[in-house]
Structures are given as structure tokens and as C-alpha cells.
Design an enzyme around this catalytic site. Structure first.
Site, PDB file in Angstrom:
ATOM      1  N   GLU A  45       0.800  -1.075   0.101  1.00  0.00           N
ATOM      2  CA  GLU A  45       0.049   0.146  -0.041  1.00  0.00           C
ATOM      3  C   GLU A  45       1.019   1.139  -0.063  1.00  0.00           C
ATOM      4  OE1 GLU A  45      -3.553   1.993   2.751  1.00  0.00           O
ATOM      5  OE2 GLU A  45      -2.120   0.328   3.848  1.00  0.00           O
ATOM      6  N   LYS A 113      -9.391   2.467  -2.285  1.00  0.00           N
ATOM      7  CA  LYS A 113      -9.781   1.932  -0.898  1.00  0.00           C
ATOM      8  C   LYS A 113     -11.013   2.317  -0.524  1.00  0.00           C
ATOM      9  CE  LYS A 113      -7.261   1.597   3.451  1.00  0.00           C
ATOM     10  NZ  LYS A 113      -5.968   2.026   4.105  1.00  0.00           N
ATOM     11  N   CYS A 149      -5.584  -2.994   2.510  1.00  0.00           N
ATOM     12  CA  CYS A 149      -5.350  -2.936   4.015  1.00  0.00           C
ATOM     13  C   CYS A 149      -6.747  -3.112   4.836  1.00  0.00           C
ATOM     14  CB  CYS A 149      -4.634  -1.602   4.280  1.00  0.00           C
ATOM     15  SG  CYS A 149      -3.634  -1.731   5.992  1.00  0.00           S
ATOM     16  N   LYS A 181       0.585  -7.633  17.029  1.00  0.00           N
ATOM     17  CA  LYS A 181      -0.513  -7.575  16.175  1.00  0.00           C
ATOM     18  C   LYS A 181      -0.408  -8.734  15.148  1.00  0.00           C
ATOM     19  CE  LYS A 181      -1.829  -3.937  13.076  1.00  0.00           C
ATOM     20  NZ  LYS A 181      -1.545  -2.287  12.656  1.00  0.00           N
ATOM     21  N   LEU A 291      25.219   8.779  29.351  1.00  0.00           N
ATOM     22  CA  LEU A 291      25.104   7.254  30.211  1.00  0.00           C
ATOM     23  C   LEU A 291      25.489   7.464  31.494  1.00  0.00           C
ATOM     24  CD1 LEU A 291      25.179   4.355  29.137  1.00  0.00           C
ATOM     25  CD2 LEU A 291      27.688   4.169  29.172  1.00  0.00           C
ATOM     26  N   GLY A 293      24.624   5.390  34.207  1.00  0.00           N
ATOM     27  CA  GLY A 293      25.040   3.962  35.147  1.00  0.00           C
ATOM     28  C   GLY A 293      23.763   3.488  35.522  1.00  0.00           C
ATOM     29  N   GLY A 294      22.645   4.112  35.185  1.00  0.00           N
ATOM     30  CA  GLY A 294      21.254   3.396  35.142  1.00  0.00           C
ATOM     31  C   GLY A 294      20.718   2.477  34.199  1.00  0.00           C
ATOM     32  N   ILE A 295      19.619   2.162  34.123  1.00  0.00           N
ATOM     33  CA  ILE A 295      19.406   0.906  33.237  1.00  0.00           C
ATOM     34  C   ILE A 295      18.569   1.288  31.917  1.00  0.00           C
ATOM     35  CG2 ILE A 295      16.654   0.673  34.266  1.00  0.00           C
ATOM     36  CD1 ILE A 295      17.410  -2.381  34.012  1.00  0.00           C
ATOM     37  N   SER A 297      19.424   4.360  30.377  1.00  0.00           N
ATOM     38  CA  SER A 297      20.482   4.886  29.527  1.00  0.00           C
ATOM     39  C   SER A 297      21.252   3.474  28.811  1.00  0.00           C
ATOM     40  CB  SER A 297      21.368   5.875  29.940  1.00  0.00           C
ATOM     41  OG  SER A 297      22.148   5.425  31.255  1.00  0.00           O
ATOM     42  N   THR A 397      16.244   9.176  26.898  1.00  0.00           N
ATOM     43  CA  THR A 397      16.423   8.016  27.452  1.00  0.00           C
ATOM     44  C   THR A 397      15.307   7.601  28.599  1.00  0.00           C
ATOM     45  OG1 THR A 397      17.994   8.579  29.144  1.00  0.00           O
ATOM     46  CG2 THR A 397      18.803   7.792  27.026  1.00  0.00           C
ATOM     47  N   GLU A 402       8.329   7.042  33.137  1.00  0.00           N
ATOM     48  CA  GLU A 402       8.526   8.216  33.282  1.00  0.00           C
ATOM     49  C   GLU A 402       7.950   9.337  32.403  1.00  0.00           C
ATOM     50  OE1 GLU A 402      13.184   6.940  34.796  1.00  0.00           O
ATOM     51  OE2 GLU A 402      12.850   8.203  32.635  1.00  0.00           O
TER      52      GLU A 402
END
Length: 552
Positions: A45, A113, A149, A181, A291, A293-295, A297, A397, A402
Site C-alpha cells: 500500500e 480503498k 489494507c 499484532k 550514560l 549508570g542506570g538501566i 541509558s 532515554t 517516566e
């Protein structure tokens, strides 16, 4: 009458607005079909324009140029198989989403369509005109039905095509990814096959476009619903399939059945592909990120390394006096494990200058979140300076948890051009990190192995903007937060639904309040890969000024 019919299926990656490039891809697919002695070469499409074009397609100069490019393609592909390609069609002051059938140097048929999607990321009712349901088109002596579609998600178009002589269904799609999906597509297309008794081929786009990821996964079903072909997800590929006609009509000869990965892998692959395509299609070559040091980033750095190669990723540690030694060690270990460049840029001197500048105005006040946000905004300023100087796109990040409750600093850690994990809740970030540490695939450009140090995964999350700070000081624990957000955002549920699920009224109301007052931040946030049906941007559009609260 022909007893065999060969189709070349082109699961390819167009770029919105790149008419020349998209036409070149179509011609390459047509050449592959010609060499394979195909009767029909099929593209998805709106392929000539790329998808989803949003309002760009309404610009007359653009849709006229796209139509002219299809005419030009018809002439280029005159001597060989029929070519079917999606693109716009305008006539009588109406604009249609069309499927153009090209043969002998011209367009011999256009399918228009009928059903226009008007939910989640789609506004087609606003953009296109709905056409009456049409009939099949002829390719040689074979009559093909092509519900475009959304037309295949409703039974009327396919049934009309079957009743008016279609011998099989070829469905061109621009269907973007969300988690789970593929199962939905399979179920719906089996219904169409059972209702019509016809074989069905579901041809999908692949590639990233802004927040959307088109995941491919083209497949074919025989009468009764048996799977005759399954092409890979998130991979460009051209396949040739044969249909043969017997006493009971057409059947698709059995083809390869690609393995469909689980949702952790498809989410991760979608984030990698989305970033890679966003970079390629916007012209950027390199990225940088803070960066910490956290998960969060750490997983963004890993996604970037897998998308672009570690040599194209700059990781920057910007410590303050609140940055722990553990974070310093973990950030460096992660960058080294990935093989990315690692820069160390302390912010103490700049922060002292800002503090001194503001001291006369802040005299007599107590330190609060203002001083915390200065740290974040100073980091954003330094990262943007590096981005400007070296032409590297800054990645932000913030995870979906958040982003939902505003636990991020606007013009600070929200600064950046793209957010790979924008639609990934915090609890799923942990799951994705564990999965990536244990798995490596050929589409990953980063190294194999445990590239995210275990200590990053195990330690309590913290923004480290004040002494002994933990995320849980300001928010419910992430399993609780994410559970409530799933109800309020992804399920569009109520406070009563949260209570019924076992969450406290206090937590549910608090999260609802934070969700609504953070709308202005999301309005200004970077785009990111869409992984669910309720991603922040086109899927969920709320007013910034909003005093309504659920009284439940």
C-alpha cells in the site's frame, strides 16, 4: 486457461517523500519478478510515496508528482510482468488511496480503498475520499481481488470481490507494528479466507517512519486457513510464490514458514530498526547519549550500538557530587562492553557557576527540585553542545513510565532528537535488558554477551540528583506504577478499574494526577518507536489544559 500463476511479493522499505528512491525499489522488485518469470509483481500500500504520509499527501504538488512517477514507472516496466503498486489517485477534486495495476506501459486498472481507518495513528477519513467497493482486475486470464489494507479487516469488500469473480485475494498493506499484532492479522485473514473460500496473500510494508515501525511479516493462506507462506518480520525480502489451479480452484504451493519471534524480541528488534531507519532517512550517521549508570541509558546505548554499530555511538558520563561510585563504574563498564566511545564530563564547575549566578535571586529560599533540575538541564546543555559540534544526534532515554508521569526534566534529560524506549514501561525495560544479555541475532551490530552489567539491572533506580535519592521516593514502586498506567493509558480504564485490579485509591489518583499534568511535557518530547496501541503521540491525543479528573 492458465493452471499456474506466479507472484513476486516485495516486502520492501520505502521512504516517505522519496519518489525517485521508491520507484527505483519498485523497479528492482519488478526486475526480480521478470527474471523469475512471474505473472505479477506486487508491492504494498502507498509504496510510491512511502507510508504513513499524514498531511503531506494532501499537497497537490506532491500527489501529482507521485501519480506522474507511477505513469513513468509503467513505461519503464512495460516489457514484462504486471506490476501492482500502491499510490495516490486524484480525480474530480477527490483524493484516493489506490492500488495501481501497470501493464504494457500504462495503468490498466486502479483499485480504490473503500474503508478508511480513523483510529490510533490513522486519519484517513480526514485525508482521503472513500470509494465505492469495486470488483477484481484481470492479470492475463486470472481475476485478482485486492482489498487495500483496512478493506480486508471488514467482510464486505472481500465478499463482493469473491461474488464478482475474484479467484484469489492479494491484500496490499501499510500495517504498523504493535505488540501481538501478527496474531490479530492472522486471525482476521483466516476469517476472510473462510468467508470467501479463496486463497489470500497478505503483503505488508517493512521499515521505520517517525514513530511507526512497519514490521513486514507477509503471509499467505490457502482455503481453509492453512498457512502456505510466512515471510520474516522486520526484514526486507522478495519472495516468489506459485498458485496452481485444480478442480477445486486455486491453491498456493507450500513455501517457507519463517519463525515468528516472541514479543520481547520483536519489541527489541522494532526499537533497533526504528532508530536505524530514523537515522538513515534523516541523514544522521552518529548518535550520542548521556550514560548515567542506570538501566534506561544502558538499554538505549545498547539499542544504538545494535542499530548503528558501536563505533557510531558516543556515551557521555556527566557526574555531579551525587553520582555514586557504583554508577561511575557501571557506566564505564557498559560502554566498554558495547565497544562505544566513552567521554567523562563532570558538571561540578558549571553547576557552581550557575549556583553563584542565581544566588542573589535565590537568597532566603530552601533548596528543592529547582536545584535538582539545574543539574539535569546543565547535562542537557552540554550534550546538545556536543551534538551541535560533532553532528551527532542526541538520544533521550526516558521510559514510558517516566514519560507518562513527567518524571523527567523538560529541557534537561528530555533534550534530544529521538527516544528509542519512549513506549517501553520501566518493568519491561528490565525484561528487555535480560533478554538482550542472553540473546544475539544477525541483525544486531553490537557485540554478543552480557553487554549490560548485572549491577545496573539489580540496583534500585535513582536519578541521583540529591543525596540517597531513589525513584520510589517520588513514585509508587514500578510494578504498581506500570500496572496503574497500563489500566489508565493502554486500556483507557478508570479509577474504579484500578481499584478492581487491587491497587489503592491513593496510588491510582496520584498516578492519574501526574499523568494529566505532564501532558505539556509529552507535547514537546522527542518521537520514539511505537510498540503498543497506546503510544504517546498519535495514539493518545489529550489536551494540555485539562481539569477533568475521574471521580471514581
Amino acid at each position: 486457461m492458465a493452471d499456474r500463476f506466479r507472484i513476486t511479493l516485495a516486502q520492501l522499505n520505502p521512504t516517505v517523500g522519496d519518489l525517485e528512491g521508491n520507484a527505483a525499489l519498485a523497479e528492482q522488485a519488478w526486475q526480480a519478478g521478470k527474471e523469475a518469470e512471474a505473472d505479477l509483481v506486487a508491492l504494498p500500500e502507498m509504496f510510491i510515496t512511502g507510508y504513513n504520509t499524514q498531511d503531506l499527501i494532501m499537497k497537490p504538488a506532491f500527489h501529482k508528482a507521485a501519480m506522474a512517477k507511477i505513469d513513468e514507472l509503467a513505461k519503464t516496466c512495460a516489457d514484462g510482468p504486471t506490476l501492482a503498486i500502491g499510490g495516490p489517485w486524484a480525480e474530480d477534486d477527490r483524493l484516493y488511496n489506490a492500488y495501481h495495476i501497470l501493464r504494457g506501459g500504462r495503468t490498466v486498472t486502479r483499485v480504490l480503498k473503500h474503508h478508511l481507518p480513523n483510529e490510533t495513528v490513522f486519519d484517513e477519513v480526514r485525508i482521503y475520499d472513500a470509494a465505492p467497493v469495486g470488483g477484481p482486475y484481470a492479470v492475463g486470464n486470472v481475476r485478482v481481488g485486492s482489498p487495500i489494507c483496512e478493506d480486508s479487516w471488514h467482510e464486505d469488500v472481500s465478499e463482493t470481490l469473491a461474488e464478482t469473480g475474484a479467484e484469489f485475494l492479494l491484500v496490499p498493506n501499510g500495517s504498523p507494528y504493535y505488540r501481538g499484532k501478527m496474531e490479530v492479522r492472522h486471525q482476521l485473514m483466516v476469517k476472510r479466507v473462510i468467508e470467501t473460500g479463496l486463497p489470500l496473500i497478505y503483503l505488508n510494508l517493512v521499515g521505520g517512519q517517525d514513530d511507526q515501525v512497519f514490521d513486514g511479516g507477509t503471509f499467505a493462506l490457502n482455503p481453509g486457513g492453512a498457512l502456505a507462506l510466512q515471510m520474516p518480520m522486520l526484514r526486507e525480502e522478495i519472495a516468489h510464490i506459485d498458485l496452481t489451479r485444480g478442480n477445486e480452484g486455486w491453491r498456493i504451493e507450500q513455501g517457507p514458514l519463517a519463525k515468528l519471534p516472541d514479543t520481547l524480541e520483536t519489541d527489541y528488534h522494532a526499537m533497533v530498526w526504528a532508530l536505524r531507519d530514523y537515522m538513515h532517512k534523516t541523514g544522521f550517521k552518529k548518535v550520542l547519549l548521556g550514560l548515567s549508570g542506570g538501566i534506561d541509558s544502558a538499554i538505549v546505548a545498547t539499542i544504538a550500538a545494535d542499530a548503528l554499530g558501536p563505533e557510531n555511538v558516543r556515551c557521555v558520563m556527566l557526574p555531579s557530587e551525587y553520582t555514586s561510585q557504583s554508577s561511575l563504574d557501571d557506566a564505564k563498564a557498559c560502554a566498554e562492553a558495547l565497544g562505544c566511545r566513552y567521554d567523562f564530563v563532570p558538571i561540578a564547575e558549571g553547576r557552581a557557576a550557575i549556583t553563584n549566578t542565581l544566588a542573589p535571586l535565590f537568597e532566603g529560599t530552601e533548596p528543592d527540585v529547582t536545584e535538582e533540575n539545574i543539574q539535569s538541564r546543565l547535562r542537557g546543555l552540554l550534550l546538545m553542545a556536543l551534538s551541535n559540534k560533532f553532528g551527532e544526534m542526541l538520544l533521550t532515554t526516558g521510559n514510558k513510565s517516566e514519560v507518562a508521569v513527567g518524571y523527567a526534566t523538560i529541557y534537561g534529560d528530555m533534550s534530544g532528537g529521538y527516544n528509542p524506549i519512549k513506549d517501553l514501561y520501566k518493568t519491561r525495560v528490565f525484561d528487555i535488558c535480560r533478554w538482550r544479555n542472553s540473546n544475539h541475532r544477525d541483525w544486531m551490530m553490537g557485540p554478543s554477551g552480557a553487554v549490560i552489567p548485572d549491577n545496573i539491572i539489580q540496583k534500585p533506580p535513582s536519578a541521583e540528583l540529591r543525596e540517597d535519592q531513589k525513584d520510589s521516593d517520588s513514585l509508587p514502586d514500578y510494578p504498581t506504577l506500570d500496572g496503574i498506567l497500563d489500566i489508565l493509558v493502554d486500556q483507557d480504564g478508570s479509577i474504579e478499574d484500578c481499584l478492581a485490579a487491587g491497587y489503592s485509591r491513593e496510588d491510582a489518583k496520584r498516578v492519574e494526577h501526574l499523568l494529566y499534568i505532564s501532558e505539556y511535557k509529552r507535547f514537546q518530547s522527542a518521537p520514539g518507536a511505537r510498540l503498543s496501541k497506546r503510544a504517546f503521540w498519535l495514539d493518545r491525543r489529550y489536551p494540555i489544559v485539562n481539569r477533568w479528573r475521574d471521580g471514581g
